[in-house]
Design an enzyme around this catalytic site. Structure first.
Site, PDB file in Angstrom:
ATOM      1  N   ARG A 108       1.099  -0.877   0.399  1.00  0.00           N
ATOM      2  CA  ARG A 108      -0.170   0.023  -0.303  1.00  0.00           C
ATOM      3  C   ARG A 108       0.910   1.245   0.037  1.00  0.00           C
ATOM      4  O   ARG A 108       1.649   1.557   0.797  1.00  0.00           O
ATOM      5  CB  ARG A 108      -0.903   0.212   1.225  1.00  0.00           C
ATOM      6  N   THR A 112      -1.114   7.671  -0.432  1.00  0.00           N
ATOM      7  CA  THR A 112      -1.636   7.541  -1.423  1.00  0.00           C
ATOM      8  C   THR A 112      -2.359   6.273  -0.665  1.00  0.00           C
ATOM      9  O   THR A 112      -3.892   6.488  -1.608  1.00  0.00           O
ATOM     10  CB  THR A 112      -1.656   6.863  -3.114  1.00  0.00           C
ATOM     11  N   ASP A 204       1.285  -1.459  12.520  1.00  0.00           N
ATOM     12  CA  ASP A 204       1.932  -1.875  11.456  1.00  0.00           C
ATOM     13  C   ASP A 204       1.911  -3.356  11.467  1.00  0.00           C
ATOM     14  O   ASP A 204       3.026  -4.047  11.752  1.00  0.00           O
ATOM     15  CB  ASP A 204       2.709  -1.625  10.835  1.00  0.00           C
ATOM     16  N   ASP A 207       5.232  -5.140   9.857  1.00  0.00           N
ATOM     17  CA  ASP A 207       6.065  -4.686  10.604  1.00  0.00           C
ATOM     18  C   ASP A 207       6.842  -5.883  11.686  1.00  0.00           C
ATOM     19  O   ASP A 207       7.564  -5.718  12.716  1.00  0.00           O
ATOM     20  CB  ASP A 207       6.576  -3.443  10.473  1.00  0.00           C
TER      21      ASP A 207
HETATM   22  C1  PRP Z   1      -0.736  -3.921   4.893  1.00  0.00           C
HETATM   23  C2  PRP Z   1      -1.857  -5.433   5.525  1.00  0.00           C
HETATM   24  C3  PRP Z   1      -2.576  -5.170   4.572  1.00  0.00           C
HETATM   25  C4  PRP Z   1      -3.231  -3.865   3.887  1.00  0.00           C
HETATM   26  C5  PRP Z   1      -3.997  -3.508   4.348  1.00  0.00           C
HETATM   27  O1  PRP Z   1       0.109  -4.136   4.291  1.00  0.00           O
HETATM   28  O2  PRP Z   1      -1.525  -6.427   5.603  1.00  0.00           O
HETATM   29  O3  PRP Z   1      -2.531  -6.047   3.202  1.00  0.00           O
HETATM   30  O4  PRP Z   1      -1.585  -3.198   4.474  1.00  0.00           O
HETATM   31  O5  PRP Z   1      -4.594  -1.771   3.804  1.00  0.00           O
HETATM   32  P1  PRP Z   1      -5.361  -1.992   3.271  1.00  0.00           P
HETATM   33  O6  PRP Z   1      -6.729  -2.425   3.672  1.00  0.00           O
HETATM   34  O7  PRP Z   1      -5.697   0.131   3.159  1.00  0.00           O
HETATM   35  O8  PRP Z   1      -5.420  -1.780   1.620  1.00  0.00           O
HETATM   36  P2  PRP Z   1       0.729  -3.146   3.678  1.00  0.00           P
HETATM   37  O9  PRP Z   1       1.437  -2.296   2.166  1.00  0.00           O
HETATM   38  O10 PRP Z   1       1.153  -2.603   5.137  1.00  0.00           O
HETATM   39  O11 PRP Z   1       2.676  -4.412   3.057  1.00  0.00           O
HETATM   40  P3  PRP Z   1       3.469  -5.661   4.373  1.00  0.00           P
HETATM   41  O12 PRP Z   1       2.388  -6.275   4.676  1.00  0.00           O
HETATM   42  O13 PRP Z   1       3.764  -5.621   3.003  1.00  0.00           O
HETATM   43  O14 PRP Z   1       3.437  -4.661   5.489  1.00  0.00           O
HETATM   44  N1  URA Z   2      -2.317  -1.696   7.392  1.00  0.00           N
HETATM   45  C1  URA Z   2      -1.801  -2.259   8.979  1.00  0.00           C
HETATM   46  O1  URA Z   2      -0.075  -3.861   9.423  1.00  0.00           O
HETATM   47  N2  URA Z   2      -2.102  -2.062   9.695  1.00  0.00           N
HETATM   48  C2  URA Z   2      -3.026  -0.880   9.783  1.00  0.00           C
HETATM   49  O2  URA Z   2      -3.780  -0.270  10.829  1.00  0.00           O
HETATM   50  C3  URA Z   2      -3.428  -1.053   8.486  1.00  0.00           C
HETATM   51  C4  URA Z   2      -3.327  -1.318   7.291  1.00  0.00           C
END
Ligand code: PRP
Ligand code: URA
Length: 213
Positions: A108, A112, A204, A207
């Site tokens: 994400r 944006t 997050d 993370d």
């Molecule tokens: C996080 C989470 C989802 C997304 C949710 O991933 O694991 O995939 O955000 O957000 P949304 O519903 O607004 O799309 P992230 O983009 O942080 O990637 P990561 O899992 O690689 O840290």
């Molecule tokens: N992705 C995450 O990991 N945490 C949130 O709260 C939203 C998106």
């Protein structure tokens, strides 16, 4: 069933709530966080797998021959959305160790909040399998909607989406974009904040599972 909608299940289980409270705590370390994500995933998976079809096969028990139920059809596909969805995979494999596992890489954009796909590898004959898409966080819903668009483009039809925590905004977006998808949510949280994070949420999740940042 949630608000009269057949395809949305909020698990609403005291064990899930208890375990969630541990991982909501920012002092909980990576090791415990990862283990609990896996445990909660097994519980959500158990609820979702209730829908699998059965067929009958003949079994000889110590007493007699009987027609006994077994899971019908091709092995299910488990498809985590990278990265955080990886933390849920073992929890589902505990229930069906013979599942096929695919991967969809999405991130994400932090400004944006738009999802971007960077990897996709799905099991063969995806159109003939029940597909369990995993992501602990359903925030705006953008990543889930895009991942499922992709699976449908590859022929996926019987699709489930499993998450640990959802924001009402993301749940609404996912259901309105894909009303046929059966959604299972561990807990429905209050709202998104201005940065697109779920409140109270887990922070997050990627993370916290991988100990990055
Ligand atoms: C996080 C989470 C989802 C997304 C949710 O991933 O694991 O995939 O955000 O957000 P949304 O519903 O607004 O799309 P992230 O983009 O942080 O990637 P990561 O899992 O690689 O840290
Ligand atoms: N992705 C995450 O990991 N945490 C949130 O709260 C939203 C998106």
């Amino acid at each position: 069933m949630y608000n009269g909608i057949e395809n949305i299940t909020i698990c609403d289980h005291p064990l899930i709530k208890h375990k969630l409270s541990i991982i909501r705590n920012k002092a909980t370390g990576t090791n415990e966080f990862r283990a609990i994500v896996e445990e909660i995933s097994t519980m959500i998976g158990y609820e979702a797998l209730r829908n699998l079809n059965l067929e009958y096969v003949e079994v000889e028990t110590p007493i007699e021959k009987a027609m006994c139920p077994v899971i019908a059809g091709k092995k299910p596909a488990i498809v985590p959305i990278l990265r955080a969805g990886l933390g849920m995979v073992e929890g589902l494999l505990t229930l069906i160790p013979t599942s096929r596992v695919g991967h969809i890489g999405m991130y994400r954009d932090e400004v944006t909040l738009e999802p971007h796909e960077y990897f996709c590898k799905l099991p063969s004959a995806i159109d003939q399998r029940s597909v369990f898409v995993l992501d602990p966080m359903l925030a705006t819903g953008g990543s889930a909607v895009e991942a499922i668009n992709f699976i449908k483009q590859h022929g996926g039809r019987d699709i489930y989406f499993l998450c640990i925590v959802a924001a009402p905004e993301g749940l609404e977006k996912l259901h309105s974009s894909h009303p046929d998808v059966k959604i299972f949510v561990g807990n429905l949280d209050r709202q998104l904040n201005e940065n697109g994070y779920i409140c109270p949420g887990l922070g997050d999740c990627g993370d916290r599972i991988f100990g990055t940042k």
